[in-house]
Design a protein around this motif. Structure first.
Motif, PDB file in Angstrom:
ATOM      1  N   ALA A  33      24.068  22.941  59.648  1.00  0.00           N
ATOM      2  CA  ALA A  33      24.793  23.346  60.850  1.00  0.00           C
ATOM      3  C   ALA A  33      25.833  24.410  60.521  1.00  0.00           C
ATOM      4  N   MET A  34      26.545  24.244  59.405  1.00  0.00           N
ATOM      5  CA  MET A  34      27.523  25.244  58.984  1.00  0.00           C
ATOM      6  C   MET A  34      26.859  26.597  58.750  1.00  0.00           C
ATOM      7  N   PHE A  35      25.702  26.594  58.101  1.00  0.00           N
ATOM      8  CA  PHE A  35      24.986  27.833  57.831  1.00  0.00           C
ATOM      9  C   PHE A  35      24.627  28.557  59.118  1.00  0.00           C
ATOM     10  N   HIS A  36      24.065  27.839  60.079  1.00  0.00           N
ATOM     11  CA  HIS A  36      23.643  28.509  61.311  1.00  0.00           C
ATOM     12  C   HIS A  36      24.826  28.898  62.191  1.00  0.00           C
ATOM     13  N   PRO A  87      34.473  37.196  57.085  1.00  0.00           N
ATOM     14  CA  PRO A  87      34.981  36.857  58.417  1.00  0.00           C
ATOM     15  C   PRO A  87      34.090  35.863  59.166  1.00  0.00           C
ATOM     16  N   ALA A  88      32.773  35.958  58.974  1.00  0.00           N
ATOM     17  CA  ALA A  88      31.862  35.012  59.636  1.00  0.00           C
ATOM     18  C   ALA A  88      32.108  33.598  59.139  1.00  0.00           C
ATOM     19  N   LEU A  89      32.287  33.427  57.836  1.00  0.00           N
ATOM     20  CA  LEU A  89      32.580  32.104  57.290  1.00  0.00           C
ATOM     21  C   LEU A  89      33.946  31.616  57.757  1.00  0.00           C
ATOM     22  N   SER A  90      34.901  32.533  57.899  1.00  0.00           N
ATOM     23  CA  SER A  90      36.221  32.164  58.421  1.00  0.00           C
ATOM     24  C   SER A  90      36.127  31.674  59.860  1.00  0.00           C
TER      25      SER A  90
END
Length: 277
Positions: A146-149, A162-165
């Motif tokens: 879920a975190m990956f998507h 920034p996407a991971l943030s």
């Protein structure tokens, strides 16, 4: 929890880092020193990039890594310039192949050590935030996938850090509405075959261990007769949940709340701050 490693450099046989090092990832599957659990036997996976193919290759199994003879054979045969490997200790979800890391979408792969606290309470709210065009790519039931998507939804392909943030910021905001005080604990790595992007972060400021290699010269000193290690080259770089050899000067700990971006010879360390989308 889990253990993982990420490698970039000259092509090396996977067995060099999975099996040959004194405290290799396979040894960690039985004798982890720094993880929440000593044994990580709930499956494993490796993913690697080879030219001229765009999509990474992947091998995953629910068997314990130390007991999979096919893994040993494959790792002897495959050499790659970049790869991710992961051994799993399951938390909320069952032991099944679709729950084994690395997760993959297009050119991207993703591994995670940690958890989303009380994931079943927030699972629905997190899943409905995933881009509908990506939703059908979900295969398993883990918080990690879920975190990956979510990271893909928030722009991992365009600007990874920034996407991971935004991914972490969204999870924290969602969980805290349910009264979950410290929802995220993670070390993660994402790759598209051109770069490694790793993050060490937790909502309570007590993240799981994460290290990076300081120089492969120390590996050469310890294994002077091993041509497989010499093949890695001076610019090879490793990010690991825990050190592979007992040589302190060979490793440095990734600081708390830090992102590491590795692209060729360029290595950048940045503060990691969640952003609520």
């Amino acid at each position: 929890m889990c253990r993982w490693l990420a490698y970039t450099g000259n092509p090396v046989h996977l067995e060099t880092l999975l099996f040959r090092a004194h405290h290799s990832l396979i040894d960690q599957s039985l004798h982890s020193r720094l993880g929440a659990t000593t044994t990580n036997g709930d499956g494993f996976g490796i993913g690697w990039y080879q030219q001229p193919f765009d999509q990474p290759f992947r091998y995953r199994s629910v068997q314990p890594a130390w007991n999979d003879h096919n893994l040993r054979e494959l790792s002897r045969a495959v050499a790659a310039p970049m790869f991710l490997a992961h051994i799993r200790a399951a938390t909320h979800t069952p032991v099944q192949q679709t729950n084994c890391h690395p997760f993959r979408h297009g050119r991207w792969m993703f591994v995670h050590n940690g958890l989303i606290d009380s994931f079943p309470l927030v699972r629905r709210d997190l899943l409905v935030a995933i881009d509908p065009e990506r939703f059908n790519s979900l295969e398993g039931s883990t918080d990690s996938e879920a975190m990956f998507h979510l990271a893909m939804t928030f722009g991992l392909e365009q600007d990874p850090v920034p996407a991971l943030s935004r991914m972490v910021g969204f999870i924290e905001a969602t969980a805290r509405r349910q009264g979950i005080e410290h929802p995220v604990r993670m070390t993660v790595c994402a790759s598209d075959g051109e770069q490694l992007v790793a993050v060490r972060y937790s909502s309570e400021g007590k993240s799981a261990s994460l290290y990076h290699s300081t120089s492969f010269r120390h590996f050469y000193e310890l294994y002077p007769d091993d041509s497989h290690i010499a093949a890695a080259g001076d610019n090879a770089y490793l990010i690991v949940s825990e050190p592979l050899i007992d040589l302190p000067r060979a490793w440095a700990q990734v600081p708390e709340a830090t992102a590491v971006v590795v692209r060729g010879k360029q290595i950048d360390y940045r503060p990691f701050v969640p952003i609520e989308p």
